[in-house]
Design an enzyme around this catalytic site. Structure first.
Site, PDB file in Angstrom:
ATOM      1  N   ARG A  81       0.824  -1.209   0.000  1.00 44.68           N
ATOM      2  CA  ARG A  81       0.000   0.000   0.000  1.00 44.68           C
ATOM      3  C   ARG A  81       0.861   1.264   0.000  1.00 44.68           C
ATOM      4  O   ARG A  81       0.462   2.305  -0.528  1.00 44.68           O
ATOM      5  CB  ARG A  81      -0.925  -0.018   1.213  1.00 44.68           C
ATOM      6  N   ILE A  88      -8.027   7.714  -1.367  1.00 43.23           N
ATOM      7  CA  ILE A  88      -7.819   6.273  -1.410  1.00 43.23           C
ATOM      8  C   ILE A  88      -8.567   5.709  -0.204  1.00 43.23           C
ATOM      9  O   ILE A  88      -8.474   6.244   0.904  1.00 43.23           O
ATOM     10  CB  ILE A  88      -6.326   5.884  -1.387  1.00 43.23           C
ATOM     11  N   SER A  89      -9.346   4.662  -0.436  1.00 42.38           N
ATOM     12  CA  SER A  89     -10.161   4.091   0.633  1.00 42.38           C
ATOM     13  C   SER A  89      -9.293   3.541   1.747  1.00 42.38           C
ATOM     14  O   SER A  89      -8.112   3.225   1.563  1.00 42.38           O
ATOM     15  CB  SER A  89     -11.039   2.968   0.080  1.00 42.38           C
ATOM     16  N   ALA A  90      -9.897   3.409   2.916  1.00 44.21           N
ATOM     17  CA  ALA A  90      -9.219   2.780   4.046  1.00 44.21           C
ATOM     18  C   ALA A  90      -8.905   1.317   3.714  1.00 44.21           C
ATOM     19  O   ALA A  90      -9.662   0.665   2.989  1.00 44.21           O
ATOM     20  CB  ALA A  90     -10.099   2.853   5.290  1.00 44.21           C
TER      21      ALA A  90
END
Length: 230
Positions: free
Chosen positions: A40, A64-66
């Site tokens: 990530r 950006i999503s969790a």
């Protein structure tokens, strides 16, 4: 120094995955492996806290999503991300999930990212080139395109798996059409109150939909609306 930093980032990424496993977000070995493989830290802006379980801004009024949302969506789609299958990632942003999909469907499959901000498309390509999915992009089984995600990417459809990373007012018909019979789409739907919906297309072409969880995503809208803060 670079080698030390790389080892450190790998250990932090692995720690994040272990955290998501502990809390029951990641349930399968397959999803754990792909999230460990795709670091990530390569897909967030420089200086960001890449390995905390939180969404973060990536510029252009996008996020950006969790990690827990990425893990949840990968689990929901994993049976539709088998080797040789086709996956579509709408609102592909930094390219993280597009890369994960590419590794899961492998060189015989196709992973397609669609993002309507050209600058994000360009940076996502650079992110992917640094990642474990680099060879898949080089071989042509992974691609990212600048286009209106609401229209999908019919040229390479139909798709076994479709992920939408922004909230639609209602199910976009072009995406439903591009879903292969037997395929699954995961999409947040709603305005102020949003639900993550799981859309399954049966072999006869009929659709079933169920709500998975309440969520909060940026809107699925035009690039102009997004750049002007919706």
């Amino acid at each position: 120094m670079e080698q030390f930093m790389a080892r450190g980032s790998i250990s932090k990424n692995k720690g994040l995955i272990e955290h998501l496993q502990q809390y029951g977000i990641i349930k399968s070995k397959k999803v754990a492996e792909v999230m460990e493989t795709v670091d990530r830290g390569l897909f967030v802006p420089d200086g960001s806290a890449a390995y905390i379980d939180s969404p973060m801004p990536i510029g252009y009024n996008a996020t950006i999503s969790a990690p827990h949302m990425h893990g949840m969506c990968l689990e929901l789609l994993r049976n539709h991300l088998q080797p040789g299958m086709r996956a579509l990632d709408i609102g592909s942003g930094t390219g993280y999930l597009t890369a994960c999909f590419a590794i899961m469907v492998g060189p015989q499959g196709r992973s397609v990212g669609v993002e309507h901000i050209p600058e994000l498309v360009a940076s996502s390509v650079e992110n992917i080139k640094k990642s474990a999915a680099a060879e898949l992009m080089k071989a042509g089984s992974l691609s990212v395109h600048a286009s209106d995600g609401r229209l999908g990417w019919p040229e390479l459809g139909p798709y076994d798996a479709i992920h939408v990373g922004a909230a639609a007012h209602e199910l976009p018909e072009p995406l439903v059409q591009q879903l292969k019979p037997g395929g699954r789409m995961v999409i947040p739907v709603g305005n102020i109150f949003q639900e993550l919906k799981v859309v399954d297309k049966k072999l006869d072409g009929s659709i079933s939909v169920h709500d998975e969880t309440s969520v909060r995503y940026v809107p699925l809208t035009s690039s102009a609306s997004q750049l002007h803060g919706y």
